[in-house]
Each structure stands twice: as C-alpha cells, then as structure tokens.
Design an enzyme around this catalytic site. Structure first.
Site, PDB file in Angstrom:
ATOM      1  N   GLU A 170       0.862  -1.176   0.000  1.00 47.18           N
ATOM      2  CA  GLU A 170       0.000   0.000   0.000  1.00 47.18           C
ATOM      3  C   GLU A 170       0.899   1.226   0.000  1.00 47.18           C
ATOM      4  O   GLU A 170       1.956   1.216   0.637  1.00 47.18           O
ATOM      5  CB  GLU A 170      -0.907   0.052   1.235  1.00 47.18           C
ATOM      6  N   TYR A 195       7.616   1.864  -7.733  1.00 49.39           N
ATOM      7  CA  TYR A 195       6.944   0.570  -7.688  1.00 49.39           C
ATOM      8  C   TYR A 195       6.431   0.164  -9.073  1.00 49.39           C
ATOM      9  O   TYR A 195       6.542  -1.001  -9.461  1.00 49.39           O
ATOM     10  CB  TYR A 195       5.801   0.585  -6.674  1.00 49.39           C
TER      11      TYR A 195
END
Length: 151
Positions: A109, A121
C-alpha cells in the site's frame, strides 16, 4: 554510494531503523515495533548500511512472507540518501531475496500522493488494483493497493 551493503535486520538494529523511520514517516513506527518485527520468522527486513559511516543504517524495506506471497510493510530511505537510486537497489534486492523463499507475487500500500514511490513501484512491475479509503492518518488519505503478480 560504493560503501552501501545490504543485510538482514536483527533485533539489535531496531534503534537505527526507528531513526530512519522517524526521519521519513509522518506517523512512524516505534523502536519496539521494529524490535518485534525482527523477531518474527515470517518477517523479512532488509537494511541498507553505509560501511563508510560506521555501518550506519540509511534505509530499510520490510516484507511479510506468507506462503508464496510477499506483503511489503515499510520502505524508507534516510532523506540525505534519497534521490541516488538507493530505494530502487533496496527493493530489487528485497524482491530477489524473497523470490528465493518461494514468493512469486508481492503487494503493498502507498499513499496516492507519494508519486515518487508509485513511480518506483510501477517501474518494478507493480500495478494499481484499487484503494483502501482512509487507510493513512496525518493526513488522512486512502491507500493505493499495488500488486506485482509476475516476479
């Protein structure tokens, strides 16, 4: 950054990891939390240590390994070491290490406002699959849920 090495976190590293956390996070985990994390067999925390500065802990990334999945819990790079590719190197090393433990997919998250982290990411193969409303505090913000299902 030739003096940077990566190694697993042990309980004695809790103070150093908590210092990096406090420098990076609006709601930091405590030293005790990191000490407890290091003791769990399912937790895999990787440190970046500057050997040119008396083995100073300058970054860390944590992951829980459950069956064939990894759940990234925390990633932080001390502010004076940011922007040098250390976060990428740390994440790549973490991914390789947990793949060796049988992990073939990972999740995390991240705050939607943290565009730098989302860019990192995404470049490592993670894709957004939705949000968790009001996940973060200080300030209140949703969490972007990201997965990489093809490690």
């Amino acid at each position: 950054m030739s003096g940077i090495v990566f190694r697993r976190m042990v309980q004695d590293d809790a103070d150093g990891v908590a210092k990096v956390e406090a420098a990076c996070m609006p709601v930091p985990w405590s030293r005790q939390s990191f000490w407890e994390e290091a003791s769990h067999t399912d937790a895999h925390y990787l440190l970046a240590v500057d050997t040119e500065k008396d083995d100073l802990i300058v970054a860390y990334a944590g992951c829980w390994v459950l069956a064939n999945e990894g759940h990234i819990t925390n990633v932080a790079v001390e502010p004076s070491y940011q922007g040098m590719g250390l976060g990428r190197r740390l994440m790549q090393e973490l991914i390789e290490q947990v793949k060796g433990l049988g992990v073939d997919s990972m999740t995390l998250e991240v705050r939607p406002s943290n565009l730098r982290a989302i860019g990192l990411y995404t470049s490592l193969g993670f894709r957004s699959v939705g949000q968790r409303p009001k996940y973060y505090t200080n300030p209140v913000e949703a969490a972007e849920i990201m997965w990489n299902t093809s490690l």
